[in-house]
Motif scaffolding. Structure first.
Motif, PDB file in Angstrom:
ATOM      1  N   VAL A  81       0.846  -1.199   0.000  1.00  0.00           N
ATOM      2  CA  VAL A  81       0.000   0.000   0.000  1.00  0.00           C
ATOM      3  C   VAL A  81       0.883   1.252   0.000  1.00  0.00           C
ATOM      4  O   VAL A  81       0.616   2.225  -0.712  1.00  0.00           O
ATOM      5  N   VAL A 129     -11.473   7.890   4.689  1.00  0.00           N
ATOM      6  CA  VAL A 129     -10.718   6.639   4.794  1.00  0.00           C
ATOM      7  C   VAL A 129     -10.676   6.208   6.257  1.00  0.00           C
ATOM      8  O   VAL A 129      -9.942   6.768   7.061  1.00  0.00           O
ATOM      9  N   SER A 137     -10.591   2.731   7.100  1.00  0.00           N
ATOM     10  CA  SER A 137     -10.041   1.378   7.206  1.00  0.00           C
ATOM     11  C   SER A 137      -9.074   1.135   6.051  1.00  0.00           C
ATOM     12  O   SER A 137      -9.060   1.876   5.059  1.00  0.00           O
ATOM     13  N   GLU A 138      -8.295   0.080   6.187  1.00  0.00           N
ATOM     14  CA  GLU A 138      -7.377  -0.298   5.099  1.00  0.00           C
ATOM     15  C   GLU A 138      -8.162  -0.643   3.841  1.00  0.00           C
ATOM     16  O   GLU A 138      -7.728  -0.371   2.719  1.00  0.00           O
ATOM     17  N   SER A 139      -9.340  -1.222   4.029  1.00  0.00           N
ATOM     18  CA  SER A 139     -10.183  -1.586   2.885  1.00  0.00           C
ATOM     19  C   SER A 139     -10.604  -0.340   2.102  1.00  0.00           C
ATOM     20  O   SER A 139     -10.583  -0.323   0.862  1.00  0.00           O
ATOM     21  N   ASP A 140     -10.991   0.742   2.830  1.00  0.00           N
ATOM     22  CA  ASP A 140     -11.354   2.006   2.172  1.00  0.00           C
ATOM     23  C   ASP A 140     -10.184   2.542   1.353  1.00  0.00           C
ATOM     24  O   ASP A 140     -10.357   3.007   0.225  1.00  0.00           O
ATOM     25  N   ARG A 171      -7.561   0.857   0.157  1.00  0.00           N
ATOM     26  CA  ARG A 171      -7.287  -0.001  -1.002  1.00  0.00           C
ATOM     27  C   ARG A 171      -8.279   0.261  -2.121  1.00  0.00           C
ATOM     28  O   ARG A 171      -7.944   0.226  -3.309  1.00  0.00           O
ATOM     29  N   LYS A 172      -9.525   0.518  -1.743  1.00  0.00           N
ATOM     30  CA  LYS A 172     -10.569   0.790  -2.737  1.00  0.00           C
ATOM     31  C   LYS A 172     -10.244   2.078  -3.485  1.00  0.00           C
ATOM     32  O   LYS A 172     -10.351   2.136  -4.716  1.00  0.00           O
ATOM     33  N   GLU A 200      -8.287  -3.215  -4.777  1.00  0.00           N
ATOM     34  CA  GLU A 200      -9.201  -4.306  -4.430  1.00  0.00           C
ATOM     35  C   GLU A 200      -9.651  -4.999  -5.693  1.00  0.00           C
ATOM     36  O   GLU A 200      -9.972  -4.361  -6.697  1.00  0.00           O
ATOM     37  N   HIS A 201      -9.658  -6.298  -5.656  1.00  0.00           N
ATOM     38  CA  HIS A 201     -10.051  -7.083  -6.824  1.00  0.00           C
ATOM     39  C   HIS A 201     -11.533  -7.402  -6.758  1.00  0.00           C
ATOM     40  O   HIS A 201     -12.121  -7.521  -5.723  1.00  0.00           O
TER      41      HIS A 201
END
Length: 312
Positions: free
Chosen positions: A276, A298, A300-303, A305-306, A311-312
């Motif tokens: 990241v 943002v 979270s890490e997911s936010d 990455r998005k 994110e796949h």
């Protein structure tokens, strides 16, 4: 293209914040603990009465030695004359103090070409009572004699040398002394390129004047200093000074913003995986600005990455 003074000063001060405080405010510098220095995201302050939005670009969080908690240092670059500037500084202070509930140290940097003394306070008084006396630190660059700073090893002094007080006939000598200054500094190419770009942007020598400086360089600098200047040119991987300055400024802008964003995201999320971090380091200036605007979204890490398209 007009000069973006705010962007220039933001990159200079965020990259060399400790050196900025040491140069201009040594008393405060001596009591600041820089070990946990972070820069907060851009603040927007709305003036409802005027129907305007103002941006606070430089807001640092630091600790003061022997004091509990953090304090904020607000630096406001001012590139044009403004009759009611001191009042605006007070409004910024008030809003920041109200929002963050922390001590705020306000600083104004006047960079326009005027030697008329600028106020560093805002007062509200009556004949029978002084209700308020608000004071702030100030730097008025055009009142600073440039020769006072040429023996300094401070990169901020070198970068701002061409905004200080000098006569038109001293322009070539000013450039020569700047070159002598940077030979003493142990800086990486990106940061050295940044301060060189800022100096050159404000000095604005013509190609003919640059040639004259080149001749003076070999006459007035020692062989060792000339060698060092040549090495610095090579380290920037440029074909010429003008191209090098522009690349240096662009590199400094990108590196400075990446560093600040990474610090903010690590503080916000606690940890960033190496992949990241590498993705953020690959972002363009435009993408970095977009991420900075959305940083509070943002959570979270997911936010993250998005946003980064990871994110796949």
């Amino acid at each position: 293209m007009p000069i973006d003074h705010d962007a220039i000063f933001k990159e200079l001060i965020t990259n060399f914040f400790k050196e900025f405080m040491e140069l201009f405010f040594p008393e405060a510098h001596a009591l600041i603990d820089y070990s946990e220095l972070t820069f907060l995201a851009q603040e927007i302050i709305t003036d409802i009465t005027a129907g305007e939005k103002h941006y606070v670009d430089i807001l640092a969080s630091v600790k003061i030695k022997r004091e509990e908690g953090y304090v904020l240092i607000h630096v406001e670059p001012q590139a044009y004359k403004e009759a009611d500037f001191a009042r605006r500084m007070f409004i910024y202070f008030s809003r920041l103090y109200e929002k963050h509930k922390k001590k705020v140290l306000p600083i104004a940097v006047f960079s326009y070409d005027s030697k008329v003394e600028k106020l560093d306070r805002h007062e509200v008084t009556f004949p029978f009572l002084k209700v308020l006396e608000f004071n702030f630190y100030k730097v008025q660059l055009k009142k600073l004699p440039w020769r006072k700073y040429i023996r300094s090893n401070n990169p901020v002094a070198a970068a701002l040398l061409s905004k200080m007080d000098y006569s038109p006939k001293e322009r070539l000598k000013l450039k020569l002394e700047f070159l002598r200054m940077i030979t003493r500094m142990q800086l990486d190419p990106a940061k050295l390129g940044l301060i060189t770009a800022i100096f050159d942007t404000y000095l604005g020598l013509s190609p003919e004047e640059e040639k004259e400086v080149e001749e003076m360089l070999h006459r007035e600098l020692s062989a060792e200093e000339v060698k060092k200047v040549m090495e610095l040119r090579t380290s920037w991987h440029t074909k010429g000074w003008q191209e090098g300055w522009q690349k240096g400024l662009e590199a400094g802008l990108e590196e400075g913003r990446k560093e600040i964003l990474l610090k903010q995201l690590k503080k916000r999320l606690g940890f960033l995986p190496p992949e990241v971090e590498e993705r953020i380091k690959s972002l363009s200036l435009k993408e970095l600005d977009e991420l900075a605007e959305k940083i509070f979204e943002v959570t979270s890490e997911s936010d993250l990455r998005k946003f980064l398209g990871m994110e796949h």
